[in-house]
Design a protein around this motif. Structure first.
Motif, PDB file in Angstrom:
ATOM      1  N   LEU A  65       0.849  -1.189   0.000  1.00  0.00           N
ATOM      2  CA  LEU A  65       0.000   0.000   0.000  1.00  0.00           C
ATOM      3  C   LEU A  65       0.883   1.236   0.000  1.00  0.00           C
ATOM      4  CD1 LEU A  65      -2.578  -1.117   2.674  1.00  0.00           C
ATOM      5  CD2 LEU A  65      -3.047  -0.819   0.266  1.00  0.00           C
ATOM      6  N   LYS A  66       0.591   2.156  -0.870  1.00  0.00           N
ATOM      7  CA  LYS A  66       1.357   3.396  -0.897  1.00  0.00           C
ATOM      8  C   LYS A  66       0.441   4.581  -0.623  1.00  0.00           C
ATOM      9  CE  LYS A  66       5.385   1.700  -1.735  1.00  0.00           C
ATOM     10  NZ  LYS A  66       6.387   1.682  -0.683  1.00  0.00           N
ATOM     11  N   LYS A  67      -0.536   4.818  -1.497  1.00  0.00           N
ATOM     12  CA  LYS A  67      -1.397   5.974  -1.315  1.00  0.00           C
ATOM     13  C   LYS A  67      -2.835   5.510  -1.133  1.00  0.00           C
ATOM     14  CE  LYS A  67       1.307   9.407  -3.822  1.00  0.00           C
ATOM     15  NZ  LYS A  67       1.297  10.470  -4.847  1.00  0.00           N
ATOM     16  N   VAL A  68      -3.534   6.136  -0.209  1.00  0.00           N
ATOM     17  CA  VAL A  68      -4.943   5.838  -0.014  1.00  0.00           C
ATOM     18  C   VAL A  68      -5.686   7.146   0.112  1.00  0.00           C
ATOM     19  CG1 VAL A  68      -4.552   3.634   1.110  1.00  0.00           C
ATOM     20  CG2 VAL A  68      -4.655   5.690   2.492  1.00  0.00           C
ATOM     21  N   GLY A  69      -6.896   7.202  -0.450  1.00  0.00           N
ATOM     22  CA  GLY A  69      -7.757   8.368  -0.316  1.00  0.00           C
ATOM     23  C   GLY A  69      -7.058   9.716  -0.341  1.00  0.00           C
ATOM     24  N   ASP A  70      -7.478  10.693  -0.893  1.00  0.00           N
ATOM     25  CA  ASP A  70      -7.115  12.105  -0.711  1.00  0.00           C
ATOM     26  C   ASP A  70      -5.616  12.347  -0.561  1.00  0.00           C
ATOM     27  OD1 ASP A  70      -7.912  14.717  -0.653  1.00  0.00           O
ATOM     28  OD2 ASP A  70      -7.972  14.793   1.540  1.00  0.00           O
ATOM     29  N   GLY A  71      -4.809  11.604  -1.303  1.00  0.00           N
ATOM     30  CA  GLY A  71      -3.376  11.865  -1.321  1.00  0.00           C
ATOM     31  C   GLY A  71      -2.615  11.443  -0.090  1.00  0.00           C
ATOM     32  N   VAL A  72      -3.231  10.672   0.802  1.00  0.00           N
ATOM     33  CA  VAL A  72      -2.529  10.212   1.998  1.00  0.00           C
ATOM     34  C   VAL A  72      -1.548   9.106   1.619  1.00  0.00           C
ATOM     35  CG1 VAL A  72      -2.778   9.058   4.223  1.00  0.00           C
ATOM     36  CG2 VAL A  72      -4.400  10.835   3.559  1.00  0.00           C
ATOM     37  N   VAL A  73      -0.333   9.218   2.110  1.00  0.00           N
ATOM     38  CA  VAL A  73       0.690   8.205   1.870  1.00  0.00           C
ATOM     39  C   VAL A  73       0.809   7.348   3.125  1.00  0.00           C
ATOM     40  CG1 VAL A  73       3.124   7.755   1.365  1.00  0.00           C
ATOM     41  CG2 VAL A  73       1.946   9.667   0.253  1.00  0.00           C
ATOM     42  N   GLU A  74       0.673   6.047   2.967  1.00  0.00           N
ATOM     43  CA  GLU A  74       0.837   5.120   4.084  1.00  0.00           C
ATOM     44  C   GLU A  74       2.169   4.395   3.951  1.00  0.00           C
ATOM     45  OE1 GLU A  74      -2.586   2.536   4.014  1.00  0.00           O
ATOM     46  OE2 GLU A  74      -3.584   3.823   5.497  1.00  0.00           O
ATOM     47  N   PHE A  75       2.870   4.273   5.069  1.00  0.00           N
ATOM     48  CA  PHE A  75       4.091   3.473   5.080  1.00  0.00           C
ATOM     49  C   PHE A  75       3.811   2.193   5.866  1.00  0.00           C
ATOM     50  CE2 PHE A  75       4.378   6.410   8.665  1.00  0.00           C
ATOM     51  CZ  PHE A  75       4.808   5.622   9.720  1.00  0.00           C
ATOM     52  N   LYS A  76       4.258   1.079   5.312  1.00  0.00           N
ATOM     53  CA  LYS A  76       4.020  -0.220   5.931  1.00  0.00           C
ATOM     54  C   LYS A  76       4.965  -0.396   7.111  1.00  0.00           C
ATOM     55  CE  LYS A  76       4.800  -2.552   2.116  1.00  0.00           C
ATOM     56  NZ  LYS A  76       5.153  -1.435   1.203  1.00  0.00           N
ATOM     57  N   ASP A  90       8.131  -0.689   4.765  1.00  0.00           N
ATOM     58  CA  ASP A  90       8.791   0.524   4.299  1.00  0.00           C
ATOM     59  C   ASP A  90       9.728   1.146   5.322  1.00  0.00           C
ATOM     60  OD1 ASP A  90       7.472   0.701   1.725  1.00  0.00           O
ATOM     61  OD2 ASP A  90       5.651   1.244   2.823  1.00  0.00           O
ATOM     62  N   PHE A  91       9.527   0.814   6.577  1.00  0.00           N
ATOM     63  CA  PHE A  91      10.233   1.533   7.627  1.00  0.00           C
ATOM     64  C   PHE A  91      10.319   0.624   8.837  1.00  0.00           C
ATOM     65  CE2 PHE A  91      10.582   5.232  10.644  1.00  0.00           C
ATOM     66  CZ  PHE A  91      11.577   5.919   9.980  1.00  0.00           C
ATOM     67  N   GLY A  92      11.401   0.744   9.612  1.00  0.00           N
ATOM     68  CA  GLY A  92      11.530  -0.087  10.803  1.00  0.00           C
ATOM     69  C   GLY A  92      12.776   0.296  11.575  1.00  0.00           C
ATOM     70  N   THR A  93      12.884  -0.265  12.765  1.00  0.00           N
ATOM     71  CA  THR A  93      14.040   0.027  13.605  1.00  0.00           C
ATOM     72  C   THR A  93      14.734  -1.249  14.041  1.00  0.00           C
ATOM     73  OG1 THR A  93      14.777   1.065  15.681  1.00  0.00           O
ATOM     74  CG2 THR A  93      12.533   0.190  15.645  1.00  0.00           C
ATOM     75  N   ARG A  94      16.027  -1.305  13.750  1.00  0.00           N
ATOM     76  CA  ARG A  94      16.907  -2.375  14.207  1.00  0.00           C
ATOM     77  C   ARG A  94      18.313  -1.796  14.234  1.00  0.00           C
ATOM     78  NH1 ARG A  94      17.010  -6.472  16.671  1.00  0.00           N
ATOM     79  NH2 ARG A  94      17.588  -8.173  15.295  1.00  0.00           N
ATOM     80  N   MET A  95      19.229  -2.555  14.801  1.00  0.00           N
ATOM     81  CA  MET A  95      20.550  -2.004  15.083  1.00  0.00           C
ATOM     82  C   MET A  95      21.416  -1.806  13.830  1.00  0.00           C
ATOM     83  SD  MET A  95      20.534  -1.244  18.212  1.00  0.00           S
ATOM     84  CE  MET A  95      22.267  -0.949  18.573  1.00  0.00           C
ATOM     85  N   VAL A  96      22.388  -0.930  13.973  1.00  0.00           N
ATOM     86  CA  VAL A  96      23.254  -0.492  12.880  1.00  0.00           C
ATOM     87  C   VAL A  96      23.944  -1.635  12.136  1.00  0.00           C
ATOM     88  CG1 VAL A  96      25.322   0.858  12.331  1.00  0.00           C
ATOM     89  CG2 VAL A  96      23.627   1.770  13.915  1.00  0.00           C
ATOM     90  N   PRO A  97      24.525  -2.654  12.807  1.00  0.00           N
ATOM     91  CA  PRO A  97      25.253  -3.668  12.033  1.00  0.00           C
ATOM     92  C   PRO A  97      24.370  -4.437  11.066  1.00  0.00           C
ATOM     93  CG  PRO A  97      25.009  -4.336  14.332  1.00  0.00           C
ATOM     94  CD  PRO A  97      24.629  -2.889  14.251  1.00  0.00           C
ATOM     95  N   LEU A  98      23.103  -4.593  11.388  1.00  0.00           N
ATOM     96  CA  LEU A  98      22.188  -5.269  10.476  1.00  0.00           C
ATOM     97  C   LEU A  98      21.976  -4.451   9.208  1.00  0.00           C
ATOM     98  CD1 LEU A  98      19.624  -6.343  13.193  1.00  0.00           C
ATOM     99  CD2 LEU A  98      21.107  -7.899  11.927  1.00  0.00           C
ATOM    100  N   ALA A 113      19.982   2.818  18.249  1.00  0.00           N
ATOM    101  CA  ALA A 113      19.087   1.907  17.530  1.00  0.00           C
ATOM    102  C   ALA A 113      18.310   2.712  16.499  1.00  0.00           C
ATOM    103  CB  ALA A 113      18.138   1.214  18.508  1.00  0.00           C
ATOM    104  N   PRO A 114      18.820   2.869  15.284  1.00  0.00           N
ATOM    105  CA  PRO A 114      18.243   3.825  14.337  1.00  0.00           C
ATOM    106  C   PRO A 114      17.008   3.284  13.615  1.00  0.00           C
ATOM    107  CG  PRO A 114      20.066   2.699  13.309  1.00  0.00           C
ATOM    108  CD  PRO A 114      19.995   2.188  14.727  1.00  0.00           C
ATOM    109  N   TYR A 115      16.353   4.196  12.913  1.00  0.00           N
ATOM    110  CA  TYR A 115      15.232   3.859  12.035  1.00  0.00           C
ATOM    111  C   TYR A 115      15.713   3.914  10.594  1.00  0.00           C
ATOM    112  CZ  TYR A 115      11.953   4.106  15.929  1.00  0.00           C
ATOM    113  OH  TYR A 115      11.286   3.855  17.106  1.00  0.00           O
ATOM    114  N   SER A 116      15.299   2.920   9.823  1.00  0.00           N
ATOM    115  CA  SER A 116      15.729   2.819   8.428  1.00  0.00           C
ATOM    116  C   SER A 116      14.518   2.786   7.503  1.00  0.00           C
ATOM    117  CB  SER A 116      16.562   1.550   8.212  1.00  0.00           C
ATOM    118  OG  SER A 116      17.719   1.565   9.025  1.00  0.00           O
ATOM    119  N   VAL A 117      14.746   3.183   6.253  1.00  0.00           N
ATOM    120  CA  VAL A 117      13.668   3.257   5.273  1.00  0.00           C
ATOM    121  C   VAL A 117      14.043   2.460   4.028  1.00  0.00           C
ATOM    122  CG1 VAL A 117      14.518   5.336   4.093  1.00  0.00           C
ATOM    123  CG2 VAL A 117      12.056   4.860   4.152  1.00  0.00           C
TER     124      VAL A 117
END
Length: 343
Positions: free
Chosen positions: A47-58, A105-113, A243-247
């Motif tokens: 899913l990327k865009k739904v209704g009225d230009g809203v962007v959803e990230f999984k 689309d987005f998540g958090t796990r440690m840098v070496p991964l 513990a960063p967030y990646s995209v």
């Protein structure tokens, strides 16, 4: 250049990440802040865009202390056209591989991964710092049974250590420290145990030492049969605790405004948590159904601006462990602050 790697090929190339992992179906409950947490029977819906230009990230719907859930509960996505779309529970070792192929689309796990994923050709980038280690709020803690007779690093030889996944902080920070203390890490049995099961696994004698992250380390702290040996602050002063967030790279390229909205929202949430740690614990306790007194606090990097020292720390470790050819990955290959409005 983005390299299109299929999931089957990914799991072959990164088998050490995928072992003992699975994707569990979501529980379909209504989340705090009003989001409808839905799941699919198989892979997460695209899913990327739904209704009225809203962007959803999984995004994974996991029972943990997380800035995306807090940002939504606090209303920090209001006024933007960006929203999370929860796709079910995702086992920790699978989060980075699934970001790298765009199944989330987005998540958090440690840098070496993330470093290892980039080295294998996956399309992923760190776009936001996350948690940090403080002496009073470490990233992970080390517990043993009081009657186990384990008091020093050398006592762990011949024993079983439970930790949440190979290839991340629990493995590399621990091994680096133990080697410095003269321990032969090859004489230790390393067993993958999810954080929410680690306390019970230790208490029942199936492991001899458990490495546990918040919020679940709070239960072990209150368990009178267990004792804490160290925290990661004791081991490296907190350098390995970011513990960063990646995209998913394609998502960021196709939806730069949504990526900025997302990073900005969680940066606001991180600063709020730092200022209101007990209130953040309450929201988390309600969300995951955990007793408040057992939910440990998190500390976050100010404004979630990524710095280079924690990334270089893990590049050096991966190279010394033989997991990464020297010079293959540079710090600048791993992260960007271009989507952070506070950078």
């Amino acid at each position: 250049m983005t390299i299109d790697v299929g999931r089957r090929s990914l799991l072959r190339n990164m088998a050490w990440l995928a072992t003992a992992s699975l994707i569990l179906p979501g529980c379909g409950k209504k989340e705090e802040g009003g989001a409808d947490s839905s799941s699919s029977a198989g892979a997460p819906a695209v899913l990327k865009k739904v209704g009225d230009g809203v962007v959803e990230f999984k995004y994974p719907d996991n029972p943990t202390f997380d800035l995306v859930y807090l940002a939504e509960a606090l209303g920090y996505f209001d006024g933007t056209r960006t929203r999370p779309r929860y796709v079910g529970k995702v086992a920790a070792p699978q989060i980075i591989p699934l970001i790298g192929t765009g199944e989330i689309d987005f998540g958090t796990r440690m840098v070496p991964l993330v470093i290892s994923a980039i080295a294998s050709g996956l399309d992923i980038k760190v776009v936001s710092a996350g948690g940090k280690t403080l002496e009073e709020a470490p990233h992970m803690k080390y517990f043993v049974r009081k009657d186990a007779g384990i008091r020093t690093p050398k006592d762990l030889e011949g024993k079983t250590v439970g930790f949440n996944s190979f290839g991340a902080c629990a493995e590399f920070v621990t091994k680096k420290y133990l080697r410095a203390q003269g321990v032969d890490v090859n004489k230790i049995n390393w067993l993958v145990v999810p954080d929410n099961q680690a306390e019970q696994t230790l208490a029942t004698g199936n492991t001899d030492l458990a490495i546990i992250h918040p919020p679940f380390s709070g239960g072990a702290e209150s368990n009178t049969e267990l004792t804490k040996l160290w925290s990661d602050y004791d081991l490296d002063g907190g350098l390995g605790g970011m513990a960063p967030y990646s995209v998913y790279g394609k998502f960021a390229r196709e939806h730069p405004e949504a990526t900025r909205d997302l990073v900005g929202a969680i940066a606001k949430a991180a600063n709020w948590v730092n200022a209101n740690p007990d209130e953040a614990r309450k929201i988390t306790a309600q969300r995951i159904g955990m007793e408040l007194r057992l939910v440990e606090r998190f500390a976050y990097v100010e404004n979630l601006v990524v710095t280079e020292a924690p990334i270089q720390y893990y590049i050096d470790i991966l190279e010394s462990e033989g997991k990464l050819p020297p010079g293959k990955i540079r710090v600048k290959d791993v992260y960007t602050n271009e989507f952070n409005p506070f950078a």
